[in-house]
Design a protein around this motif. Structure first.
Motif, short mmCIF file in Angstrom:
data_model
loop_
_atom_site.label_atom_id
_atom_site.label_comp_id
_atom_site.label_asym_id
_atom_site.label_seq_id
_atom_site.Cartn_x
_atom_site.Cartn_y
_atom_site.Cartn_z
N LEU A 1 0.85 -1.19 0.05
CA LEU A 1 -0.17 0.05 -0.04
C LEU A 1 0.83 1.29 -0.09
CD1 LEU A 1 -2.69 -1.05 2.69
CD2 LEU A 1 -3.07 -1.06 0.01
N SER A 2 0.44 2.14 -0.85
CA SER A 2 1.31 3.52 -0.90
C SER A 2 0.45 4.32 -1.20
CB SER A 2 2.17 3.29 -1.98
OG SER A 2 1.63 3.22 -3.07
N ARG A 3 0.59 5.72 -1.28
CA ARG A 3 -0.15 7.00 -1.64
C ARG A 3 0.49 7.49 -2.88
NH1 ARG A 3 -3.99 7.82 1.87
NH2 ARG A 3 -3.93 6.84 3.84
N ASP A 4 -0.29 8.21 -3.94
CA ASP A 4 0.19 8.96 -4.95
C ASP A 4 0.52 10.50 -4.46
OD1 ASP A 4 -2.30 10.04 -4.91
OD2 ASP A 4 -3.07 9.24 -6.77
N LYS A 5 0.85 11.20 -5.36
CA LYS A 5 1.06 12.50 -4.97
C LYS A 5 -0.28 13.23 -4.59
CE LYS A 5 4.91 12.88 -8.47
NZ LYS A 5 5.23 13.38 -9.51
N ALA A 6 -1.46 12.91 -4.81
CA ALA A 6 -2.40 13.55 -4.37
C ALA A 6 -3.03 13.10 -2.94
CB ALA A 6 -3.55 13.66 -5.37
N ASN A 7 -2.02 11.97 -2.45
CA ASN A 7 -2.53 11.28 -1.23
C ASN A 7 -3.45 10.21 -1.38
OD1 ASN A 7 -1.66 10.95 1.28
ND2 ASN A 7 -3.16 12.16 2.47
N ALA A 8 -3.99 9.95 -2.47
CA ALA A 8 -4.87 8.90 -2.88
C ALA A 8 -4.14 7.78 -2.77
CB ALA A 8 -5.72 8.87 -4.19
N PRO A 9 -5.15 6.59 -2.17
CA PRO A 9 -4.46 5.26 -1.76
C PRO A 9 -4.12 4.47 -2.99
CG PRO A 9 -6.76 5.27 -1.19
CD PRO A 9 -6.26 6.37 -1.59
N LEU A 10 -3.23 3.78 -3.06
CA LEU A 10 -2.74 2.89 -4.21
C LEU A 10 -2.21 1.59 -3.71
CD1 LEU A 10 0.05 5.02 -5.97
CD2 LEU A 10 -2.31 4.86 -6.89
#
Length: 143
Positions: free
Chosen positions: A110-119
């Motif tokens: 789990l990580s987050r993109d530049k907009a802080n959305a979950p990936l």
């Protein structure tokens, strides 16, 4: 028929208040109340950086090649309350013909993109996921 209905209605009107007035016997005064079972104290939680299940449900899952391989359909917990696996839906169109595979939660990054959305990322191909043992949905239960 009318002559049969009146006595039944009268009997119900008399019986219902009498039933409602019945009382239960009070417990004996010499019996000590039982103590509540010992349990661990409730811990309240206020962290903000953790993942929310509501944000993971339906989240697209990609692989190392950044290809979308499916989406998270369910999150599975073990008996201790820890996440054990996620069920990923793969294939199909608009939910029709979709196949499900449960992937060990430790395999999901789990990580987050530049907009802080979950990936979510799992290092498998869509074909490997399609060949994985199929997750079988069971009737709703708590276990």
């Amino acid at each position: 028929m009318k002559s049969l209905f009146a006595p039944i209605a009268l009997a119900l009107l008399v019986a219902v208040p009498a039933y409602a007035q019945t009382s239960t016997t009070a417990p004996k005064a010499d019996v000590a109340p039982q103590a509540a079972p010992a349990s661990t104290p409730v811990k309240f939680y206020s962290e903000r950086g953790d993942w929310r299940a509501s944000n993971l449900m339906g989240l697209k899952v990609t692989n190392a090649a950044n290809e979308t391989i499916g989406d998270i359909n369910e999150i599975l917990f073990d008996s201790t309350g820890k996440i054990s696996a996620v069920v990923i839906g793969v294939g199909g169109f608009l939910g029709m013909g979709e196949r499900h595979a449960a992937v060990e939660f430790g395999s999901v990054q789990l990580s987050r993109d530049k907009a802080n959305a979950p990936l979510a990322r799992v290092n498998v191909t869509k074909d490997q996921l399609k060949l994985a043992p199929e997750w079988k949905w069971q009737a709703a239960s708590i276990n």
